[in-house]
Every structure is written in structure tokens, then in C-alpha cells.
Design an enzyme around this catalytic site. Sequence first.
Site, mmCIF file in Angstrom:
data_model
loop_
_atom_site.group_PDB
_atom_site.id
_atom_site.type_symbol
_atom_site.label_atom_id
_atom_site.label_comp_id
_atom_site.label_asym_id
_atom_site.label_seq_id
_atom_site.Cartn_x
_atom_site.Cartn_y
_atom_site.Cartn_z
ATOM 1 N N CYS A 145 0.738 -1.349 0.262
ATOM 2 C CA CYS A 145 -0.209 -0.461 -0.122
ATOM 3 C C CYS A 145 1.151 1.184 -0.023
ATOM 4 O O CYS A 145 0.537 2.091 -0.874
ATOM 5 C CB CYS A 145 -0.723 -0.178 1.307
ATOM 6 S SG CYS A 145 -1.832 -0.791 1.001
ATOM 7 N N ASP A 146 1.748 0.981 1.065
ATOM 8 C CA ASP A 146 3.345 1.752 0.684
ATOM 9 C C ASP A 146 3.487 2.795 -0.211
ATOM 10 O O ASP A 146 3.708 3.168 -1.740
ATOM 11 C CB ASP A 146 4.167 2.114 2.005
ATOM 12 C CG ASP A 146 3.592 2.725 2.720
ATOM 13 O OD1 ASP A 146 3.372 3.858 3.287
ATOM 14 O OD2 ASP A 146 4.319 1.624 4.135
ATOM 15 N N LYS A 147 4.044 1.057 -1.051
ATOM 16 C CA LYS A 147 4.691 1.344 -2.422
ATOM 17 C C LYS A 147 4.038 2.147 -3.893
ATOM 18 O O LYS A 147 3.959 2.463 -4.832
ATOM 19 C CB LYS A 147 5.056 0.184 -2.594
ATOM 20 C CG LYS A 147 6.935 -0.019 -2.219
ATOM 21 C CD LYS A 147 6.846 -1.112 -2.154
ATOM 22 C CE LYS A 147 6.911 -1.572 -1.982
ATOM 23 N NZ LYS A 147 7.459 -3.425 -1.611
#
Length: 353
Positions: free
Chosen positions: A167-169
Site C-alpha cells: 500500500c505504501d508503494k
Amino acid sequence: MKGMLDGVRILDLSAVISGPMATGMLADQGAEVIKVEPPETGDMTRGLGTRRAGVTAMFATVNRNKRSIALDLKQPEGIATLLRLAAHCDVFVQNFRPGTAERMGLGYETLRSVRPDVIYLSISGFGEDGPYAGRRVYDPVVQAVTGMTDAQGRHDHEPRMVRTLVCDKVTALTAAQGLAAALFARERTGEGRHLRLSMLDASLYFHWPDLFWNHTFVGEDVEFHADLADLFGVTRTADGWIAAITDGSQDFSGHSTAEALALLDAHDLPCAPVNRLEDVREDPQVVHAGSLLRTRHPRAGEMVQPRAPLNDPALETIRHAAPALGADGAAVLGEAGFTPAEIDALRAAGVLR
């Protein structure tokens, strides 16, 4: 050759992954990224995970091709210095909790007062308002809210985290695309803008086409289908594992991985060996494509990093390694018009490391 974003200057106050990976992609494409860090510790990823000679693998990968300035933004002189620097930058990126930048005196309207055509990106976990807006957010929290952990445990009904910061990436990739689009629009209109991006929205957009295809249509007469992920399976071979389209009935335990792949290839069925992490660098397609680069960090020594994924000759070279904390502060300020005496005074006051 110069990168496609040569001449674009980005002032990056973001930390960890979602912001730094976004600006890292733009740095790989030729932009000048000035990373602003707190003087005491720097970005937290400087101390997170595997390291050598004080350099962590994560920080080195995400922050290559950047410059670092360490400013104490708790002091008014630090904010004033940053705003003076921002007047020379095209893009401003921050991923503070909602409202923090405004309280610091670094909101969009303030930045626009010093750089009228600035492109300002705010990255948050859950958006700028709502019941979750004020929460501290990391990738696993967003995985949980967006159904990703449920999807991983569908067969035994025990939710599981994906073992990568997906999700960060995906937020980082969405941010990089949005900044490039905003820069393109500014070339046509001369106008900047405030982009707002949440990890929640980026992740739902990313998950929806396949993960939520049974939750897209509203009403009756829907022909439901098994999860797309169930079409593929991991099957044991005599000496390893393969991934292939399977209905669960195939048995390759009597065949080596190479034999099983040859059989599937002969029928034009999608398949691949299941590489262990330590084997990925030697995969023949990875090697042939030149997907990974051997680089040398001035402190940490030889490293392996992914090349910029767009296949463009200007993106093949890592211009320089991830910077030491505050390594470029004096140079960056000098280029923005600060005199040597002003730089010395900022250092003496503890504003500049």
C-alpha cells in the site's frame, strides 16, 4: 543523456516510503530532489533494517539520486530558511499527518505565496478528514482496512498481511504519476495546484479491478466468479516449486522444476519457477534484461539495486548514491542565494546541521 525531468527541482519533506519512493522515481528520471530531514535522526529509514557501515538497504534504494539538507523545522529560522529555498523549487512534497504542515506554517497557501506556480503534494493515510484521519498510519493498517488481509486468508478464513509494503508503494507510484501529470499541465497552463492523495484511495484504486470484482455490481442478476487469484496455484516439484494455472489436480512431484516448466511451456501455459529471494538476482530473465544494477556506495560498498523500470537510455545510470544526512545543505542553500555568512549563522544557531 539527460533524464526526462532534467531541470525540475523537488523539495521533499516526506519520510519512510510513500513520499520518498515517489520522489525517488522522479529523481531516477532526472529531477533534482532535495530531501529535507530533521537534524537529529534524519528519515527513520536511515535506521531501519539491514545495514552496512551505517547505511541501510531501504534508505539507499529509495533515496538514491537525491541531495540531503538537515533543517530544524521546530525553529522559526528553519521554517524561514525552508520557505526561501522553496521559492526556487517546482514541487513540494509532504506526508505529515493532516493539519501538521499548516500548523508549521508550511501549508499550500503559504508555499504558493513564495512560489505561485508550485505543485504541492500532500500524502496522508486516510485523507484529510473523517473518523480515521488523525490516526498514525503505516502500510499494514491500510492493508487491513482495504480488505487485502482478508483476501490473503480466503481459504482458511484467517486474515494475513502481505509481506511487502504494497500500500505504501502503490501510493508512491500513484504520487509519482500525479506529479508528472501536474508538471505537464503546468507546462500548458502555467498554473500550479494542490494534489491530495491518501493511501486509502490509492490502495482501493489498485485493488479494485480484480480483488473486488464480486463487489462491483449493485443489484440483482450478477454472475459471480471465483477470485482471479484462485486460477493460479503454487505446485511442488521434485526439487522445488512452480507457479502455474492449475485446478489443483496437477501433480508434478515426480518431475524436476525444469521438466515441469518444459511440459507446461509445450502447451503454452503460463508458468514460472518460484524463486527464493536469494535466487532472484540470478534468474536468467532478470540477468538477461539487466533489471538489476551493481552499484558502489561510497560508505557501504557494493550493492545491488533495481534499475529505473522505464526502458529509456537516459534512465540507466544511478547518478549518485543516497546522501549522508545533511551532506548537501550548504551547497543547496548557496545555490538558492544564501551567503556563506548566512549559512554559518544557521549552523551556529543549530538550524542547519
